[in-house]
Design a protein around this motif. Sequence first.
Motif, PDB file in Angstrom:
ATOM      1  N   ASN A  80      -4.968 -11.427   5.490  1.00 48.51           N
ATOM      2  CA  ASN A  80      -4.474 -10.933   6.772  1.00 48.51           C
ATOM      3  C   ASN A  80      -5.214  -9.701   7.276  1.00 48.51           C
ATOM      4  O   ASN A  80      -4.899  -9.196   8.354  1.00 48.51           O
ATOM      5  CB  ASN A  80      -2.976 -10.637   6.679  1.00 48.51           C
ATOM      6  CG  ASN A  80      -2.174 -11.899   6.441  1.00 48.51           C
ATOM      7  OD1 ASN A  80      -2.522 -12.973   6.917  1.00 48.51           O
ATOM      8  ND2 ASN A  80      -1.104 -11.780   5.668  1.00 48.51           N
ATOM      9  N   ALA A  81      -6.176  -9.200   6.527  1.00 53.94           N
ATOM     10  CA  ALA A  81      -6.941  -8.020   6.940  1.00 53.94           C
ATOM     11  C   ALA A  81      -7.909  -8.434   8.043  1.00 53.94           C
ATOM     12  O   ALA A  81      -8.927  -9.059   7.798  1.00 53.94           O
ATOM     13  CB  ALA A  81      -7.691  -7.438   5.753  1.00 53.94           C
ATOM     14  N   SER A  83       0.809  -1.204   0.000  1.00 55.21           N
ATOM     15  CA  SER A  83       0.000   0.000   0.000  1.00 55.21           C
ATOM     16  C   SER A  83       0.850   1.265   0.000  1.00 55.21           C
ATOM     17  O   SER A  83       0.320   2.358   0.038  1.00 55.21           O
ATOM     18  CB  SER A  83      -0.946  -0.016   1.197  1.00 55.21           C
ATOM     19  OG  SER A  83      -0.208  -0.130   2.381  1.00 55.21           O
ATOM     20  N   ASP A 122       0.689 -11.311  -3.278  1.00 49.86           N
ATOM     21  CA  ASP A 122       0.715 -10.227  -2.283  1.00 49.86           C
ATOM     22  C   ASP A 122      -0.690  -9.714  -1.988  1.00 49.86           C
ATOM     23  O   ASP A 122      -1.056  -9.506  -0.826  1.00 49.86           O
ATOM     24  CB  ASP A 122       1.596  -9.068  -2.763  1.00 49.86           C
ATOM     25  CG  ASP A 122       3.078  -9.395  -2.755  1.00 49.86           C
ATOM     26  OD1 ASP A 122       3.475 -10.408  -2.129  1.00 49.86           O
ATOM     27  OD2 ASP A 122       3.849  -8.634  -3.395  1.00 49.86           O
ATOM     28  N   PRO A 156      -6.356  -2.578  -3.404  1.00 54.30           N
ATOM     29  CA  PRO A 156      -6.280  -3.996  -3.770  1.00 54.30           C
ATOM     30  C   PRO A 156      -6.920  -4.257  -5.140  1.00 54.30           C
ATOM     31  O   PRO A 156      -6.416  -5.066  -5.910  1.00 54.30           O
ATOM     32  CB  PRO A 156      -7.055  -4.696  -2.647  1.00 54.30           C
ATOM     33  CG  PRO A 156      -6.911  -3.785  -1.474  1.00 54.30           C
ATOM     34  CD  PRO A 156      -6.909  -2.401  -2.048  1.00 54.30           C
ATOM     35  N   ASP A 186      -2.560 -10.036   1.590  1.00 55.56           N
ATOM     36  CA  ASP A 186      -3.031  -8.841   2.296  1.00 55.56           C
ATOM     37  C   ASP A 186      -4.514  -8.959   2.641  1.00 55.56           C
ATOM     38  O   ASP A 186      -4.939  -8.572   3.726  1.00 55.56           O
ATOM     39  CB  ASP A 186      -2.786  -7.580   1.474  1.00 55.56           C
ATOM     40  CG  ASP A 186      -1.331  -7.140   1.506  1.00 55.56           C
ATOM     41  OD1 ASP A 186      -0.530  -7.753   2.236  1.00 55.56           O
ATOM     42  OD2 ASP A 186      -1.001  -6.165   0.790  1.00 55.56           O
TER      43      ASP A 186
END
Length: 183
Positions: A33-34, A2, A26, A8, A30
């Motif tokens: 894992n948010a 970011s 990636d 995204p 991401d």
Amino acid sequence: MSDEGASPRELLLEACRRNNTELLHDVFNDIANALSEKGSPSERTADLINNARDGIGNNCLHIAATYGSYDALDLILDQEGVEVDPVDRLEKDTPLHKSVRFVNGLSKDEWDEGKSIVEILVDAGADPRIRNKANLKAMDLVDPRNTELRSMLQRAEFAMTAGGDVVQEDDEEDGAGSASDSE
């Protein structure tokens, strides 16, 4: 990821355009894992894949098929819950339509290589019977000289129809025997 300020959605679409599987990994990591977002990681990933669109209404599968991004298609189609037959806003093409257009843009010597883009979509369950805005199926777009690709799509269409996966018109979904069906 970011640090550049790209969302995204933007990163996903760009990864498909460039066949960049590292960037796709990636983005998927991401999303997984948010912690602040609702739903399971696989639901969030499928939601992004199914709903991310560019300015003219293509989703990531349309873009990957348009650019012949085989590795990106492979990685996306491995995700749970991905819709394989979305239609674009302009032509009402599915990714399968776009993949045939991609193959048509290749030289005859490259057709075998390009065919893998069509094959991966068919293997993932893309429906070759869907018609676009011009009432054309993907098979109707195949260069007439590319008999191998045409045969592959014909076999896929037959397999779907023979397997009982029949595309129904809206008025047939209510069941046979209604008064409006018999008139």
